[in-house]
Design a protein around this motif. Structure first.
Motif, PDB file in Angstrom:
ATOM      1  N   MET A   1      34.782   1.154 121.850  1.00  0.00           N
ATOM      2  CA  MET A   1      36.108   0.679 122.340  1.00  0.00           C
ATOM      3  C   MET A   1      36.054  -0.814 121.451  1.00  0.00           C
ATOM      4  SD  MET A   1      38.630   0.952 123.856  1.00  0.00           S
ATOM      5  CE  MET A   1      40.279   0.669 124.549  1.00  0.00           C
ATOM      6  N   GLU A   2      35.110  -1.677 121.448  1.00  0.00           N
ATOM      7  CA  GLU A   2      35.504  -2.641 120.809  1.00  0.00           C
ATOM      8  C   GLU A   2      34.836  -2.876 119.031  1.00  0.00           C
ATOM      9  OE1 GLU A   2      32.326  -6.274 121.676  1.00  0.00           O
ATOM     10  OE2 GLU A   2      32.890  -5.063 123.530  1.00  0.00           O
ATOM     11  N   ALA A   3      34.656  -1.317 118.630  1.00  0.00           N
ATOM     12  CA  ALA A   3      34.825  -1.505 117.428  1.00  0.00           C
ATOM     13  C   ALA A   3      35.991  -0.903 117.087  1.00  0.00           C
ATOM     14  CB  ALA A   3      33.298  -0.473 117.040  1.00  0.00           C
ATOM     15  N   ASN A   4      36.327   0.286 117.312  1.00  0.00           N
ATOM     16  CA  ASN A   4      38.053   0.495 117.011  1.00  0.00           C
ATOM     17  C   ASN A   4      39.166  -0.553 116.867  1.00  0.00           C
ATOM     18  OD1 ASN A   4      36.936   2.766 117.168  1.00  0.00           O
ATOM     19  ND2 ASN A   4      37.643   3.471 119.211  1.00  0.00           N
ATOM     20  N   LEU A   5      38.697  -1.731 117.766  1.00  0.00           N
ATOM     21  CA  LEU A   5      39.712  -2.893 118.086  1.00  0.00           C
ATOM     22  C   LEU A   5      39.508  -4.113 116.881  1.00  0.00           C
ATOM     23  CD1 LEU A   5      41.670  -4.603 119.984  1.00  0.00           C
ATOM     24  CD2 LEU A   5      40.370  -5.497 121.057  1.00  0.00           C
ATOM     25  N   ILE A   6      38.624  -3.688 116.679  1.00  0.00           N
ATOM     26  CA  ILE A   6      37.896  -4.323 115.679  1.00  0.00           C
ATOM     27  C   ILE A   6      38.252  -4.297 113.784  1.00  0.00           C
ATOM     28  CG2 ILE A   6      35.813  -5.640 114.045  1.00  0.00           C
ATOM     29  CD1 ILE A   6      34.231  -5.809 116.916  1.00  0.00           C
ATOM     30  N   THR A   7      38.548  -3.010 113.884  1.00  0.00           N
ATOM     31  CA  THR A   7      38.769  -2.203 112.883  1.00  0.00           C
ATOM     32  C   THR A   7      40.411  -2.508 112.622  1.00  0.00           C
ATOM     33  OG1 THR A   7      36.970  -0.402 112.965  1.00  0.00           O
ATOM     34  CG2 THR A   7      38.901   0.219 111.929  1.00  0.00           C
ATOM     35  N   ALA A   8      40.950  -2.174 113.914  1.00  0.00           N
ATOM     36  CA  ALA A   8      42.465  -2.167 113.664  1.00  0.00           C
ATOM     37  C   ALA A   8      42.921  -3.524 113.762  1.00  0.00           C
ATOM     38  CB  ALA A   8      42.884  -1.832 114.930  1.00  0.00           C
ATOM     39  N   LEU A   9      42.131  -4.503 114.027  1.00  0.00           N
ATOM     40  CA  LEU A   9      42.583  -6.089 113.847  1.00  0.00           C
ATOM     41  C   LEU A   9      41.855  -6.372 112.121  1.00  0.00           C
ATOM     42  CD1 LEU A   9      41.175  -7.507 116.887  1.00  0.00           C
ATOM     43  CD2 LEU A   9      43.359  -7.477 116.417  1.00  0.00           C
ATOM     44  N   ALA A  10      41.581  -5.966 111.752  1.00  0.00           N
ATOM     45  CA  ALA A  10      40.745  -6.099 110.319  1.00  0.00           C
ATOM     46  C   ALA A  10      42.074  -5.507 109.495  1.00  0.00           C
ATOM     47  CB  ALA A  10      39.299  -5.455 110.445  1.00  0.00           C
ATOM     48  N   GLY A  11      42.935  -4.516 110.133  1.00  0.00           N
ATOM     49  CA  GLY A  11      43.794  -4.176 109.258  1.00  0.00           C
ATOM     50  C   GLY A  11      45.191  -4.080 109.199  1.00  0.00           C
ATOM     51  N   VAL A  12      45.066  -5.262 110.692  1.00  0.00           N
ATOM     52  CA  VAL A  12      46.096  -5.751 110.796  1.00  0.00           C
ATOM     53  C   VAL A  12      46.535  -7.001 109.832  1.00  0.00           C
ATOM     54  CG1 VAL A  12      47.925  -7.037 112.126  1.00  0.00           C
ATOM     55  CG2 VAL A  12      46.908  -4.551 112.631  1.00  0.00           C
ATOM     56  N   LEU A  13      45.044  -7.769 110.010  1.00  0.00           N
ATOM     57  CA  LEU A  13      45.481  -8.848 109.525  1.00  0.00           C
ATOM     58  C   LEU A  13      45.053  -8.789 107.780  1.00  0.00           C
ATOM     59  CD1 LEU A  13      42.461 -10.759 111.144  1.00  0.00           C
ATOM     60  CD2 LEU A  13      45.003 -11.551 110.971  1.00  0.00           C
ATOM     61  N   GLY A  14      44.616  -7.770 107.475  1.00  0.00           N
ATOM     62  CA  GLY A  14      45.022  -7.444 106.011  1.00  0.00           C
ATOM     63  C   GLY A  14      45.789  -7.116 105.181  1.00  0.00           C
ATOM     64  N   SER A  15      46.717  -6.563 106.307  1.00  0.00           N
ATOM     65  CA  SER A  15      48.442  -6.065 106.017  1.00  0.00           C
ATOM     66  C   SER A  15      48.949  -7.464 105.993  1.00  0.00           C
ATOM     67  CB  SER A  15      48.903  -5.308 106.805  1.00  0.00           C
ATOM     68  OG  SER A  15      48.063  -3.849 106.783  1.00  0.00           O
ATOM     69  N   VAL A  16      48.816  -8.191 107.013  1.00  0.00           N
ATOM     70  CA  VAL A  16      49.700  -9.461 106.767  1.00  0.00           C
ATOM     71  C   VAL A  16      48.794 -10.255 105.620  1.00  0.00           C
ATOM     72  CG1 VAL A  16      50.180 -11.202 108.071  1.00  0.00           C
ATOM     73  CG2 VAL A  16      49.592  -8.928 109.599  1.00  0.00           C
ATOM     74  N   SER A  17      47.777 -10.733 105.659  1.00  0.00           N
ATOM     75  CA  SER A  17      47.375 -11.536 104.169  1.00  0.00           C
ATOM     76  C   SER A  17      48.093 -10.562 102.778  1.00  0.00           C
ATOM     77  CB  SER A  17      46.259 -11.844 104.153  1.00  0.00           C
ATOM     78  OG  SER A  17      45.349 -10.506 103.286  1.00  0.00           O
ATOM     79  N   GLY A  18      48.112  -9.433 102.830  1.00  0.00           N
ATOM     80  CA  GLY A  18      48.649  -9.164 101.845  1.00  0.00           C
ATOM     81  C   GLY A  18      50.118  -8.900 101.975  1.00  0.00           C
ATOM     82  N   ALA A  19      50.898  -8.804 102.397  1.00  0.00           N
ATOM     83  CA  ALA A  19      52.174  -8.676 102.977  1.00  0.00           C
ATOM     84  C   ALA A  19      52.571 -10.654 102.136  1.00  0.00           C
ATOM     85  CB  ALA A  19      52.914  -8.348 103.867  1.00  0.00           C
ATOM     86  N   SER A  20      51.652 -11.666 103.453  1.00  0.00           N
ATOM     87  CA  SER A  20      51.927 -13.207 102.989  1.00  0.00           C
ATOM     88  C   SER A  20      52.270 -13.437 101.313  1.00  0.00           C
ATOM     89  CB  SER A  20      50.903 -13.656 103.732  1.00  0.00           C
ATOM     90  OG  SER A  20      51.481 -13.605 104.993  1.00  0.00           O
ATOM     91  N   ALA A  21      50.821 -12.857 100.566  1.00  0.00           N
ATOM     92  CA  ALA A  21      50.625 -12.739  99.280  1.00  0.00           C
ATOM     93  C   ALA A  21      51.782 -11.960  98.662  1.00  0.00           C
ATOM     94  CB  ALA A  21      49.016 -12.404  99.430  1.00  0.00           C
ATOM     95  N   ALA A  22      52.455 -10.695  98.450  1.00  0.00           N
ATOM     96  CA  ALA A  22      53.816 -10.963  98.187  1.00  0.00           C
ATOM     97  C   ALA A  22      54.121 -11.767  98.040  1.00  0.00           C
ATOM     98  CB  ALA A  22      54.317  -8.806  97.498  1.00  0.00           C
ATOM     99  N   ILE A  23      55.197 -12.111  99.673  1.00  0.00           N
ATOM    100  CA  ILE A  23      56.215 -12.917  99.361  1.00  0.00           C
ATOM    101  C   ILE A  23      55.765 -14.298  98.972  1.00  0.00           C
ATOM    102  CG2 ILE A  23      57.381 -14.178 101.702  1.00  0.00           C
ATOM    103  CD1 ILE A  23      56.602 -11.952 103.870  1.00  0.00           C
ATOM    104  N   ALA A  24      54.735 -14.786  99.045  1.00  0.00           N
ATOM    105  CA  ALA A  24      54.910 -16.309  97.794  1.00  0.00           C
ATOM    106  C   ALA A  24      54.539 -15.858  96.496  1.00  0.00           C
ATOM    107  CB  ALA A  24      52.767 -16.305  98.838  1.00  0.00           C
ATOM    108  N   THR A  25      53.893 -14.835  96.344  1.00  0.00           N
ATOM    109  CA  THR A  25      54.362 -14.429  95.074  1.00  0.00           C
ATOM    110  C   THR A  25      55.879 -14.801  94.571  1.00  0.00           C
ATOM    111  OG1 THR A  25      51.918 -13.170  94.746  1.00  0.00           O
ATOM    112  CG2 THR A  25      53.593 -13.320  93.020  1.00  0.00           C
TER     113      THR A  25
END
Length: 147
Positions: A1-25
């Motif tokens: 269960m914890e592995a699924n939560l970590i994977t989901a958090l990693a995906g969300v954080l990656g999307s947020v950082s990617g979107a933030s980079a696009a917005i900043a650019t």
């Protein structure tokens, strides 16, 4: 269960950082474009103003050699352009413009010249009223063209 939560958090954080980079650019690019557009606009505005001044000084210069200053209205347009230069220009451009204005007034105060005297004047450099003004304008306009 914890592995699924970590994977989901990693995906969300990656999307947020990617979107933030696009917005900043996009924001940085837009800010840079706006700065360039403002610099171009300012350059065009000053080129027009300085061109108007050069045209008016040239006309007054030609007039001053064979006419006396019968009416102060003769210098109104030149004085108005000088006032506009005072609003936006650097000290170097303003000083050079004021010197042009003073030289024109001085020329009107001198006796009228004949055609022969005009030929001599052409070689004396007295027509180079605008030399310092043009040089100061070039320096100032280069400052705006850096952007």
């Amino acid at each position: 269960m914890e592995a699924n939560l970590i994977t989901a958090l990693a995906g969300v954080l990656g999307s947020v950082s990617g979107a933030s980079a696009a917005i900043a650019t996009t924001w940085i690019s837009q800010k840079s474009q706006t700065r360039r557009d403002l610099a171009k606009s300012e350059t065009r505005k000053r080129e027009t103003l300085y061109g108007d001044f050069i045209t008016e000084v040239s006309q007054r210069l030609a007039n001053a050699f064979d006419h006396s200053l019968d009416s102060p209205e003769t210098l109104v347009k030149l004085g108005a352009i000088l006032g506009r230069i005072r609003l936006v220009s650097s000290d170097a451009v303003l000083t050079a413009a004021e010197e042009c204005f003073e030289r024109i007034v001085d020329l009107y105060a001198k006796p009228n010249r004949t055609i022969d005297q005009l030929a001599t004047t052409l070689h004396s450099g007295e027509f180079e009223v605008l030399k310092d003004f043009s040089a100061a304008c070039r320096v100032e306009l280069r400052r705006y063209s850096v952007y």
